[in-house]
Design a protein around this motif. Structure first.
Motif, PDB file in Angstrom:
ATOM      1  N   LEU B 418     -44.913  20.874   2.387  1.00 51.05           N
ATOM      2  CA  LEU B 418     -45.081  19.492   2.858  1.00 51.05           C
ATOM      3  C   LEU B 418     -45.366  18.546   1.700  1.00 51.05           C
ATOM      4  CD1 LEU B 418     -47.146  20.185   6.094  1.00 51.05           C
ATOM      5  CD2 LEU B 418     -44.734  19.618   5.925  1.00 51.05           C
ATOM      6  N   MET B 419     -46.191  18.991   0.766  1.00 54.53           N
ATOM      7  CA  MET B 419     -46.517  18.129  -0.375  1.00 54.53           C
ATOM      8  C   MET B 419     -45.281  17.890  -1.238  1.00 54.53           C
ATOM      9  SD  MET B 419     -50.294  19.480  -1.488  1.00 54.53           S
ATOM     10  CE  MET B 419     -50.564  18.255  -2.789  1.00 54.53           C
ATOM     11  N   GLY B 422     -43.695  14.851  -0.477  1.00 54.99           N
ATOM     12  CA  GLY B 422     -44.388  13.593  -0.736  1.00 54.99           C
ATOM     13  C   GLY B 422     -45.633  13.356   0.094  1.00 54.99           C
ATOM     14  N   LEU B 423     -46.030  14.329   0.909  1.00 57.60           N
ATOM     15  CA  LEU B 423     -47.249  14.149   1.685  1.00 57.60           C
ATOM     16  C   LEU B 423     -48.454  14.513   0.825  1.00 57.60           C
ATOM     17  CD1 LEU B 423     -45.071  14.306   3.914  1.00 57.60           C
ATOM     18  CD2 LEU B 423     -46.718  15.494   5.320  1.00 57.60           C
ATOM     19  N   SER B 424     -49.482  13.689   0.889  1.00 56.51           N
ATOM     20  CA  SER B 424     -50.704  14.016   0.153  1.00 56.51           C
ATOM     21  C   SER B 424     -51.291  15.296   0.740  1.00 56.51           C
ATOM     22  CB  SER B 424     -51.714  12.882   0.295  1.00 56.51           C
ATOM     23  OG  SER B 424     -52.144  12.805   1.639  1.00 56.51           O
ATOM     24  N   ARG B 427     -52.892  14.679   4.143  1.00 56.54           N
ATOM     25  CA  ARG B 427     -51.903  14.492   5.203  1.00 56.54           C
ATOM     26  C   ARG B 427     -51.236  15.797   5.577  1.00 56.54           C
ATOM     27  NH1 ARG B 427     -50.336  10.253   7.635  1.00 56.54           N
ATOM     28  NH2 ARG B 427     -51.095   8.271   6.840  1.00 56.54           N
TER      29      ARG B 427
END
Ligand SMILES: Nc1ncnc2c1ncn2[C@@H]1O[C@H](COP(=O)(O)OP(=O)(O)OP(=O)(O)O)[C@@H](O)[C@H]1O
Ligand SMILES: [Mg+2]
Lengths: 269, 464
Positions: B418-419, B422-424, B427
């Motif tokens: 997920l990261m 681009g998800l922190s 998130r």
């Protein structure tokens, strides 16, 4: 093509975080804007490790060398920061994330790219998602299915391309996107990549593959051979054809000789 | 495993839990003005309570929930207003003023989607009931238990604390049967189908007090109803006991869904006893969402009494620092050709702790039973703990049963995936946790519940 590469890797060494031995043993590679490169190499030679290190996987530790992306050192960046900076990794083995739908996940990913206070236009998003799924011949119902959960091998790979299409990176690292695909799916996927490259000729693509057949569909500017954590040969598309004929044997022999030579030198010294 | 009340305990266990607040005169006070059958039932329940010792951790069913440490019975107050007094003060006769209601209660009600009817309970008393007049004209009854005592004595005499949750089932079942102050009675006549759920919102305002309510749902043959039971309160500095007894009876071919949405504040000890009786070809599904309270113990016994009965049993809990959840379930297959499928999931942060104990019991004649049980736990912190104790007791030979339990941490590969989009990290974690728990909600997608629960968990993950 400009003179400075968008991705420049110098003497990169890396290992698994809690182990001692380097997997990458000094990788050098320059990718220029808009180029398509392919990396080939036998199982276990470090291709996926290189891709994951570039994407910032926390399980690996860089032990030496540099990676600059658009001129900036990215070695301290978290995976999400690298993604925001324009790096995309299509996974060799995409993970299944139960309960998180593709649509929800992509919406969150795109929202995360916006400035604080800016809101993603959900109608535009939905339209684009549907159009991209159509391009990749994916059933619209996929949007609401949990990411990769119960997907076939081919569906997982299409899903990676779908994400590539939606996120529009400047550098796409495609780790064996072709493996596990039948010939029809291979065509859909490679047409998809070509189409995205036509839409955005500045997008740089690094394809990791074992098979010449993908390179019949996607024409690489350069082909590299990776062996035992190093790039041992770089050349034009013909390198892939050579490999198809002769396999990695010649490179292995050459490497073994080089190692023996180095050891001999070390002993002399 | 057997009912604690059927075990004869040594003298040392007797008279436990009798306090200044809980005693025979309290029972007398609440039963003032009640018909003899009910007053007797309370008295009998009270003597069962007196006879039954407080469960100790030596009992398998209470092994991980130490009541001696966690429950401060002798510090609790109780104000049992009798039926006379309740009727005298108007009870549900007065229109309920939502605008004047506590903020949290108002927000919870306003967040709800359309309903067939609403019930509001404050501090153990029903203060409001409304029901779609069209449904009322078809014979649907939705009313406070207090009123039902007067208006529907036959149904109550027959079903209240008898078939499903009699006092003999345990110490706290007995206490609730003796001291309940009010609750909900819902009766759906044969063939009547409620398209929208009935929504009950319960709210507590008084710390340091014990509250006892009951719910009786009777679904006649081929009827259909869903019931969303939400409980809320502020955080309390003093322990506050909230005891709920829920009896659900689905007759032949009825389809019933019962959802409990537990959002009590800290300081609350929530004791919830549920028993569902599923008749021939009925569907009787439950969803228990446990988000709040300091200690929350749920006993759910699902009995599959008729051939072709089907029960989906879903549960999720999300816990943070200082919370303790204990789910004790049984899938009790009495009739052949019935199916039960249980999925309970928990995500725990801080030093939160959860216990899941589930048993599939297949009686001798219950051939061709399908019974499944899955419990999955996700630990978000190194101090969180989950214990999972699945169990099978099978006396029939032609059955399909399975059980499984897992306790794990957030998968770093999931987060990286997920990261890398681009998800922190925050998130990504939130998404994984919501996805993990969301699987439970997606199996019972009742109007409004999924959104509400998702939003609450999302908010808590954001602030955590
Ligand atoms: N997380 C890890 N833990 C332990 N060893 C690892 C890990 N990741 C990679 N390796 C080892 O590093 C070497 C390179 O692995 P890598 O996955 O990069 O190879 P690859 O070139 O992608 O191979 P393939 O063609 O099979 O995909 C292998 O020997 C592999 O076992
Ligand atoms: Mg690989």
């Amino acid at each position: 093509m400009s003179d400075t590469p968008i991705l420049s890797i110098r003497d990169l060494t890396a290992k698994v975080a809690d182990e001692d031995v380097d997997i990458l043993k000094g990788v050098d590679l320059d990718l220029f804007k808009g180029e398509i490169h392919a990396i080939m190499g036998p199982n276990g030679s470090g291709k996926s490790t290189l891709a994951k290190v570039l994407a910032g996987h926390p399980g690996y530790e860089v032990t030496g060398g540099t990676v600059t992306f658009h001129g900036d050192d990215i070695s301290e960046l978290e995976p999400d920061e690298r993604s925001q900076a324009g790096i995309f990794l299509a996974f060799q083995y995409p993970v299944e994330i139960p309960g998180v739908s593709i649509a929800n996940f992509l919406r969150t990913a795109l929202q995360a790219r916006l400035e604080e206070g800016e809101e993603l236009d959900l109608f535009d998003f939905q339209d684009e998602l549907m159009a991209r799924m159509e391009m990749l011949e994916m059933d619209p119902s996929f949007a609401e299915r949990p990411v990769n959960d119960g997907f076939s091998g081919g569906e997982k790979k299409r899903n990676e391309i779908l994400q590539l299409a939606m996120l529009r990176p400047s550098l796409a690292l495609m780790d064996e996107t072709d493996s596990g695909l039948d010939i029809d799916a291979l065509q859909v996927v490679s047409r998809g990549i070509n189409r995205l490259h036509e839409e955005n000729p500045d997008m740089t693509v690094l394809i990791i593959t074992h098979y010449q057949r993908l390179l019949n569909f996607i024409k690489p500017d350069k082909v590299h051979v990776m062996l035992n954590g190093r790039i041992v040969r770089s050349g034009g598309a013909d390198v892939a054809l050579e490999l198809e004929e002769g396999g990695y044997e010649d490179y292995r022999t050459a490497e073994a000789e080089a190692i023996a030579e180095a050891e001999a030198e070390a002993q002399e010294a | 495993m057997s009912d604690t009340s059927t075990i004869d305990q040594p003298i040392g266990g007797l008279m436990e839990g009798i306090t200044d607040a809980f005693n025979a005169s309290a029972v007398e006070a609440v039963s003032g003005g009640e018909p003899a059958w009910l007053a007797n039932r309370r008295t009998e329940a009270w003597s069962a309570y007196e006879r039954t010792p407080l469960p100790t951790t030596r009992l398998e069913e209470w092994r991980y929930t130490n009541l001696r440490k966690l429950l401060k019975l002798d510090r609790l107050g109780f104000d049992g207003v009798s039926l006379d007094a309740a009727v005298a003060t108007g009870s549900d006769a007065e229109p309920f003023d939502l605008a004047g209601a506590p903020e949290a209660l108002r927000a919870a009600m306003e967040a709800d989607h359309a309903a067939s009817g609403h019930v509001v309970e404050i501090d153990g008393r029903i203060v409001h009931v409304d029901l779609d007049p069209e449904l009322a004209s078809q014979g649907v009854v939705l009313t406070s238990l207090r009123r039902a005592v007067a208006d529907h004595p036959d149904a109550l005499d027959r079903h209240l604390a008898t078939d499903a949750l009699p006092a003999s089932r345990g110490k706290f079942q007995a206490l609730n049967a003796a001291l309940w102050t009010d609750g909900v009675f819902l009766h759906v006549p044969k063939g009547v189908r409620l398209e929208l759920p009935v929504r009950v919102t319960r709210y507590l305002t008084k710390p340091g007090t014990a509250f006892f309510n009951r719910t009786l749902i009777l679904a006649d043959a081929a009827s259909q109803v869903s019931f969303v039971d939400e409980g809320l309160s502020a955080d309390f500095a003093e322990q506050t006991l909230f005891s709920s007894a829920v009896e659900v009876i689905a007759n032949d071919g009825a389809q019933v869904q019962y959802v409990s949405l537990q959002r009590m504040g800290r300081g609350v000890f929530h004791l919830q006893q549920q028993r569902t009786l599923a008749g021939r070809d009925s569907t009787l599904d439950t969803l228990n969402v446990a988000l709040g309270a300091s200690v929350a113990r749920t006993d759910l016994n699902a009995r599959l009494l008729g051939p072709g009965a089907n029960s989906d049993m879903l549960g999720l809990c999300f816990g943070e620092q200082g919370q303790h959840f204990d789910h004790n379930t049984s899938q009790d297959h009495v009739a052949p050709h019935a199916k039960s499928d249980l999925l309970y999931k928990g995500a725990l942060d801080g030093n939160a702790r959860s216990v899941f104990r589930g048993i599939i019991k297949v009686h001798k004649n219950a051939q061709q039973t399908d019974a499944y049980q899955t419990n999955r736990n996700l630990l978000l912190s190194e101090h969180a703990r989950a214990d999972s104790l699945p169990n099978l007791e099978i006396e029939a030979d032609d059955v399909k049963c399975s059980h499984g339990a897992t306790v794990g941490q957030l998968d770093q590969e999931h987060l990286f995936y997920l990261m890398s989009r681009g998800l922190s990290r925050d998130r990504a974690e939130r998404l994984v946790v919501l996805g993990f728990l969301g699987e439970v909600l997606s199996r019972l997608p009742l109007g409004g519940v999924v959104e509400k629960v998702t939003r609450i968990i999302e908010e808590r993950l954001q602030h955590g």
